[in-house]
Scaffold this active site. Structure first.
Site, PDB file in Angstrom:
ATOM      1  N   LYS A 121       3.958  12.972 -72.597  1.00 36.78           N
ATOM      2  CA  LYS A 121       3.466  12.083 -73.540  1.00 36.78           C
ATOM      3  C   LYS A 121       3.688  12.646 -75.180  1.00 36.78           C
ATOM      4  O   LYS A 121       4.016  11.621 -75.820  1.00 36.78           O
ATOM      5  CB  LYS A 121       1.790  11.970 -73.851  1.00 36.78           C
ATOM      6  CG  LYS A 121       1.612  11.101 -72.325  1.00 36.78           C
ATOM      7  CD  LYS A 121       0.055  11.103 -71.751  1.00 36.78           C
ATOM      8  CE  LYS A 121      -0.067  10.325 -70.592  1.00 36.78           C
ATOM      9  NZ  LYS A 121      -1.267  10.578 -69.753  1.00 36.78           N
ATOM     10  N   GLN A 153      -6.974  11.793 -70.042  1.00 34.12           N
ATOM     11  CA  GLN A 153      -6.378  11.936 -68.712  1.00 34.12           C
ATOM     12  C   GLN A 153      -7.154  12.192 -67.695  1.00 34.12           C
ATOM     13  O   GLN A 153      -7.983  12.741 -67.650  1.00 34.12           O
ATOM     14  CB  GLN A 153      -5.493  13.446 -69.124  1.00 34.12           C
ATOM     15  CG  GLN A 153      -4.350  13.464 -68.097  1.00 34.12           C
ATOM     16  CD  GLN A 153      -3.477  12.675 -67.760  1.00 34.12           C
ATOM     17  OE1 GLN A 153      -2.895  12.108 -68.790  1.00 34.12           O
ATOM     18  NE2 GLN A 153      -3.011  12.172 -66.612  1.00 34.12           N
ATOM     19  N   ASP A 197      -4.768   2.932 -72.323  1.00 33.28           N
ATOM     20  CA  ASP A 197      -4.635   2.721 -70.558  1.00 33.28           C
ATOM     21  C   ASP A 197      -4.782   1.333 -70.131  1.00 33.28           C
ATOM     22  O   ASP A 197      -4.491   1.111 -68.991  1.00 33.28           O
ATOM     23  CB  ASP A 197      -5.578   3.686 -70.031  1.00 33.28           C
ATOM     24  CG  ASP A 197      -4.994   5.366 -69.732  1.00 33.28           C
ATOM     25  OD1 ASP A 197      -3.688   5.059 -69.639  1.00 33.28           O
ATOM     26  OD2 ASP A 197      -5.530   6.339 -69.964  1.00 33.28           O
TER      27      ASP A 197
HETATM   28  N1  GUN Z   1      -3.740  10.202 -64.588  1.00 43.59           N
HETATM   29  C1  GUN Z   1      -2.712   9.433 -63.753  1.00 43.59           C
HETATM   30  N2  GUN Z   1      -2.167   8.310 -64.260  1.00 43.59           N
HETATM   31  C2  GUN Z   1      -2.642   8.214 -65.454  1.00 43.59           C
HETATM   32  C3  GUN Z   1      -2.704   7.168 -66.579  1.00 43.59           C
HETATM   33  O1  GUN Z   1      -1.944   6.291 -66.308  1.00 43.59           O
HETATM   34  N3  GUN Z   1      -3.650   7.212 -67.604  1.00 43.59           N
HETATM   35  C4  GUN Z   1      -4.610   8.484 -67.526  1.00 43.59           C
HETATM   36  N4  GUN Z   1      -5.421   8.349 -68.642  1.00 43.59           N
HETATM   37  N5  GUN Z   1      -4.576   9.243 -66.672  1.00 43.59           N
HETATM   38  C5  GUN Z   1      -3.786   9.124 -65.667  1.00 43.59           C
END
Ligand code: GUN
Length: 286
Positions: A51, A95, A118
């Protein structure tokens, strides 16, 4: 045909970089994405590094809070409250998964829905399920990336039978809704589905998001199906692989996504889009 999420994401990110380069003149600054990572889960650390790299490529400002695994729920909620109140923060991502002492639903609800990159906040979830998603709500990143992969692969969705393996809030449920919105006939399968192979063999579009290495084999797939592999697993040798047994499925599929280099890069690409979307809605509503 193998659809490269890596190449598609690279071209979409290049276009976003051009768009973002004009923002300082248009809006006085670039979007700012904040990521909160609690603990040392290796998968999560990789995602967060990717990211950060994508933010650099697209030109977004980014801040990552790396918090110890024993951080209290109250401390995370306090941090979110201060980021919600900070006008210089446009997107907030916590996350997942979180350590056991922290409630995921509480954390997700605490994020201001207009900064929820998200698309997991109940208001964004409701917007997805109550109407066709539109420009005023955030759609979850992995499902959005899957739709872009299908479109890039020239896969027609309307009227087709789409079978989704997995019913998670992050992937299975929202991707089923996005496929339904595009007029697919959708079946959602899960661990209690009887005679799974007889269902998957009917799929024109097969989306697999169950987290089991090489679970879907060639005998479970119809000739000419489009196969999207959301898995991020390790095989018996510790090598990164997907939920789909690529070697036996690829010869039968009309299009298929690889792991790595398929869905993963598209998730991050859609996160960049969502961060820009949150920023633009804020700037354009002033
Ligand atoms: N963990 C696995 N995929 C994701 C996602 O798309 N967003 C977040 N915040 N955590 C994750």
């Amino acid at each position: 045909m193998i659809i490269s999420g890596k190449d598609l994401a690279a071209s979409l990110k290049a276009a976003m970089a051009e768009q973002v380069a004009a923002f300082p003149e248009q809006y006085g600054r670039v979007p700012h994405l904040v990521v909160i990572l609690v603990g040392e889960d290796p998968g999560s650390q990789t995602y967060v590094r990717n990211k950060e790299k994508a933010c650099e490529v697209v030109g977004l400002k980014h801040t990552t809070y790396r918090l110890p695994a024993d951080t209290s729920e109250a401390a995370v909620l306090d941090l979110i409250a201060s980021l919600n109140a900070d006008d210089g923060v446009d997107g907030i991502l916590v996350q997942l998964p979180l350590p056991a002492q922290i409630s995921e639903p509480k954390v997700i609800e605490a994020i201001a829905h207009e900064k929820d990159v998200d698309g997991f906040h109940p208001l964004n979830t409701a917007a997805l399920w109550q109407k066709r998603p539109n420009a005023s709500c955030t759609v979850p990143c992995t499902p959005e990336g899957i739709i872009k992969l299908l479109e890039a692969g020239g896969v027609e969705i309307a009227g087709k039978h789409a079978v989704v393996l997995g019913r998670s809030q992050i992937v299975g449920l929202p991707v089923a809704k996005l496929l339904l919105d595009r007029n697919a006939t959708v079946t959602i399968c899960h661990s209690r589905t009887r005679d799974l192979a007889s269902v998957t063999r009917q799929a024109d579009i097969l989306v697999v998001a169950i987290g089991r290495a090489k679970f879907v084999t060639g005998d479970m797939v119809k000739d000419g199906a489009a196969v999207i592999d959301v898995g991020m697993d390790r095989d018996e040798n510790g090598k990164l692989c997907g939920d789909v047994d690529f070697a036996s499925v690829e010869p039968k599929a009309s299009v298929i996504t690889p792991v790595p280099g398929g869905v993963g890069p598209m998730t991050i690409c859609c996160l960049m889009e969502n961060a820009i979307g949150c920023f633009l809605r804020k700037m354009q509503n002033r």
